[in-house]
Write a protein that holds these residues in place. Sequence first.
Motif, PDB file in Angstrom:
ATOM      1  N   UNK A   1      -6.314   1.898  -8.610  1.00 35.61           N
ATOM      2  CA  UNK A   1      -5.034   2.500  -8.222  1.00 35.61           C
ATOM      3  C   UNK A   1      -4.676   2.158  -6.777  1.00 35.61           C
ATOM      4  N   UNK A   2      -5.693   2.144  -5.894  1.00 36.64           N
ATOM      5  CA  UNK A   2      -5.459   1.790  -4.487  1.00 36.64           C
ATOM      6  C   UNK A   2      -4.899   0.371  -4.376  1.00 36.64           C
ATOM      7  N   UNK A   3      -5.405  -0.526  -5.214  1.00 39.95           N
ATOM      8  CA  UNK A   3      -4.959  -1.925  -5.153  1.00 39.95           C
ATOM      9  C   UNK A   3      -3.475  -2.057  -5.498  1.00 39.95           C
ATOM     10  N   UNK A   4      -2.936  -1.117  -6.280  1.00 43.62           N
ATOM     11  CA  UNK A   4      -1.512  -1.175  -6.643  1.00 43.62           C
ATOM     12  C   UNK A   4      -0.611  -0.968  -5.432  1.00 43.62           C
ATOM     13  N   UNK A   5      -1.175  -0.439  -4.352  1.00 46.27           N
ATOM     14  CA  UNK A   5      -0.405  -0.267  -3.116  1.00 46.27           C
ATOM     15  C   UNK A   5       0.013  -1.588  -2.487  1.00 46.27           C
TER      16      UNK A   5
ATOM     17  N   UNK B   1       0.296 -12.328  -2.763  1.00 41.74           N
ATOM     18  CA  UNK B   1      -1.063 -12.789  -2.437  1.00 41.74           C
ATOM     19  C   UNK B   1      -1.990 -11.617  -2.130  1.00 41.74           C
ATOM     20  N   UNK B   2      -1.471 -10.638  -1.408  1.00 37.70           N
ATOM     21  CA  UNK B   2      -2.263  -9.448  -1.090  1.00 37.70           C
ATOM     22  C   UNK B   2      -2.670  -8.721  -2.370  1.00 37.70           C
ATOM     23  N   UNK B   3      -1.703  -8.595  -3.291  1.00 36.59           N
ATOM     24  CA  UNK B   3      -1.977  -7.868  -4.528  1.00 36.59           C
ATOM     25  C   UNK B   3      -3.032  -8.594  -5.363  1.00 36.59           C
TER      26      UNK B   3
ATOM     27  N   UNK C   1     -15.721   4.802  -1.005  1.00 36.50           N
ATOM     28  CA  UNK C   1     -16.313   3.589  -0.436  1.00 36.50           C
ATOM     29  C   UNK C   1     -15.570   2.352  -0.894  1.00 36.50           C
ATOM     30  N   UNK C   2     -15.383   2.222  -2.195  1.00 35.24           N
ATOM     31  CA  UNK C   2     -14.728   1.025  -2.719  1.00 35.24           C
ATOM     32  C   UNK C   2     -13.242   1.007  -2.370  1.00 35.24           C
ATOM     33  N   UNK C   3     -12.631   2.188  -2.339  1.00 42.72           N
ATOM     34  CA  UNK C   3     -11.215   2.255  -1.970  1.00 42.72           C
ATOM     35  C   UNK C   3     -10.999   1.898  -0.502  1.00 42.72           C
ATOM     36  N   UNK C   4     -12.008   2.150   0.318  1.00 44.92           N
ATOM     37  CA  UNK C   4     -11.956   1.780   1.726  1.00 44.92           C
ATOM     38  C   UNK C   4     -11.978   0.268   1.884  1.00 44.92           C
ATOM     39  N   UNK C   5     -12.686  -0.407   0.961  1.00 44.56           N
ATOM     40  CA  UNK C   5     -12.859  -1.851   1.058  1.00 44.56           C
ATOM     41  C   UNK C   5     -11.678  -2.631   0.498  1.00 44.56           C
ATOM     42  N   UNK C   6     -11.026  -2.100  -0.532  1.00 44.44           N
ATOM     43  CA  UNK C   6      -9.956  -2.837  -1.217  1.00 44.44           C
ATOM     44  C   UNK C   6      -8.818  -3.257  -0.277  1.00 44.44           C
ATOM     45  N   UNK C   7      -8.291  -2.357   0.580  1.00 43.98           N
ATOM     46  CA  UNK C   7      -7.223  -2.787   1.489  1.00 43.98           C
ATOM     47  C   UNK C   7      -7.667  -3.884   2.463  1.00 43.98           C
ATOM     48  N   UNK C   8      -8.952  -3.895   2.811  1.00 44.19           N
ATOM     49  CA  UNK C   8      -9.460  -4.942   3.707  1.00 44.19           C
ATOM     50  C   UNK C   8      -9.411  -6.307   3.037  1.00 44.19           C
ATOM     51  N   UNK C   9      -9.609  -6.332   1.730  1.00 43.44           N
ATOM     52  CA  UNK C   9      -9.483  -7.584   0.976  1.00 43.44           C
ATOM     53  C   UNK C   9      -8.012  -7.967   0.858  1.00 43.44           C
ATOM     54  N   UNK C  10      -7.169  -6.964   0.557  1.00 40.36           N
ATOM     55  CA  UNK C  10      -5.744  -7.225   0.438  1.00 40.36           C
ATOM     56  C   UNK C  10      -5.137  -7.777   1.713  1.00 40.36           C
TER      57      UNK C  10
ATOM     58  N   UNK D   1       3.054 -10.365 -13.842  1.00 43.64           N
ATOM     59  CA  UNK D   1       3.766  -9.228 -14.453  1.00 43.64           C
ATOM     60  C   UNK D   1       3.106  -7.936 -13.988  1.00 43.64           C
ATOM     61  N   UNK D   2       3.710  -7.319 -12.985  1.00 44.21           N
ATOM     62  CA  UNK D   2       3.120  -6.128 -12.368  1.00 44.21           C
ATOM     63  C   UNK D   2       2.962  -4.967 -13.350  1.00 44.21           C
ATOM     64  N   UNK D   3       3.828  -4.914 -14.335  1.00 45.94           N
ATOM     65  CA  UNK D   3       3.751  -3.828 -15.315  1.00 45.94           C
ATOM     66  C   UNK D   3       2.427  -3.874 -16.082  1.00 45.94           C
ATOM     67  N   UNK D   4       1.845  -5.064 -16.211  1.00 50.37           N
ATOM     68  CA  UNK D   4       0.573  -5.197 -16.927  1.00 50.37           C
ATOM     69  C   UNK D   4      -0.576  -4.551 -16.157  1.00 50.37           C
ATOM     70  N   UNK D   5      -0.466  -4.501 -14.829  1.00 53.41           N
ATOM     71  CA  UNK D   5      -1.504  -3.849 -14.019  1.00 53.41           C
ATOM     72  C   UNK D   5      -1.534  -2.352 -14.315  1.00 53.41           C
ATOM     73  N   UNK D   6      -0.349  -1.741 -14.350  1.00 54.25           N
ATOM     74  CA  UNK D   6      -0.270  -0.316 -14.677  1.00 54.25           C
ATOM     75  C   UNK D   6      -0.705  -0.067 -16.119  1.00 54.25           C
ATOM     76  N   UNK D   7      -0.309  -0.970 -17.016  1.00 54.97           N
ATOM     77  CA  UNK D   7      -0.691  -0.845 -18.426  1.00 54.97           C
ATOM     78  C   UNK D   7      -2.203  -0.939 -18.591  1.00 54.97           C
TER      79      UNK D   7
END
Length: 382
Positions: A114-118, A124-126, A268-277, A358-364
């Motif tokens: 869910x954090x990655x959807x931000x 490229x970030x996504x 922990x993992x949510x802290x890391x995801x934005x750093x990758x993005x 297709x961003x809708x597939x991420x939510x799906x």
Amino acid sequence: MGVAESSVPTSKQSAILHWIALLICIYAILLSVGMVGSGFKWVSGGSEGAKELFSFATNPFMGLLIGILATALVQSSSTVTSVIVGLVAGGLPISAAIPMVMGANIGTTITNTLVSLGHVRQKDEFRAAFTAATVHDFFNLICVVLFLPLEIMFGIFEKASAWLANLLVGADSMSIKGFNFIKPITKPVISEVKELLLFLPEKAAAITLIVMGVVLIFVAITVIGRILRRLMVGRAKRILHNAIGRGPVSGISSGMLVTVLVQSSSTTTSLAVPLVGSGVFTPRDIYPFTLGANIGTTITALLAATAVSGVGAIFAMQIAIVHLLYNMIGVIVVYGIPFLREIPLNAAEKLADVATKRHSLAALYVVTVFFVIPGMFVFVMS
């Protein structure tokens, strides 16, 4: 000078209050696990009644799906595994609880996804963030595919954990060596709560005690997470920045340490995801760190198991050890074998490519994997 000097004791007082609150919350976890176990013993009327009560979970696939769905709903594997420890203490068979623990590992990955959807507005970030998040999903799915059939056929985790639990828990007395102080500080409170509920019919009182225990677990773990983030998140970030990218051993170790500090693999993992993005790290850099978080999160169940005394003590400790063994062996096998190591990363990258178009597939993907499929099967199989 006066302002600076006066702020120091205020800061120290705040830290002291946070540590006191942390100790209270740890006691609340110990107390709540005891309430859940006591409630299930009460409602089931002993071991024979417990067998009937938990007959729904005798199918391992049902247990797996319940673990996924429950963890996705509360977004905390720590909460779910603590509840499972209480259930086992109350009579849930170890064989039924093990698939639930495996399911909890999958369900907890929803938070960082869910954090990655931000990052969805930046292509490229996504792609990078979604890859880093879902590599955790695929790793845990592969662990289930590899180990659940082996567990069903040979009971590898049940047998190994039983041996280790017997080393920690006296088989004759069934009381945890070194943790005998837990029972005196929790049993009187649980007894008082039970007394207060006696105005209700017996079954209703027992169910109320269980619900109170589950709610208390959820509240205590949530508050612990917030307190530790305030106390430790600065240190956690420094550990993360210093360790990621320095090799798999360093990444796994730092993931474990940060998760123990903040008491949440999701954090922990949510802290890391934005750093990758944001491009600071690559999904490959963050991969070992994520695996370390899987191991670090098992400390909560081990802590919860120390709250159990009496006949259920050895079984509560056993399921907590299962959680630790499962996550450690998963890292050793899946990450240790080069062919298997690449599967989660490659699968995550391919899924991210599709989701980016297709961003809708991420939510799906999130809704289907974590809610629709488990919920549908649980409804049909029940």
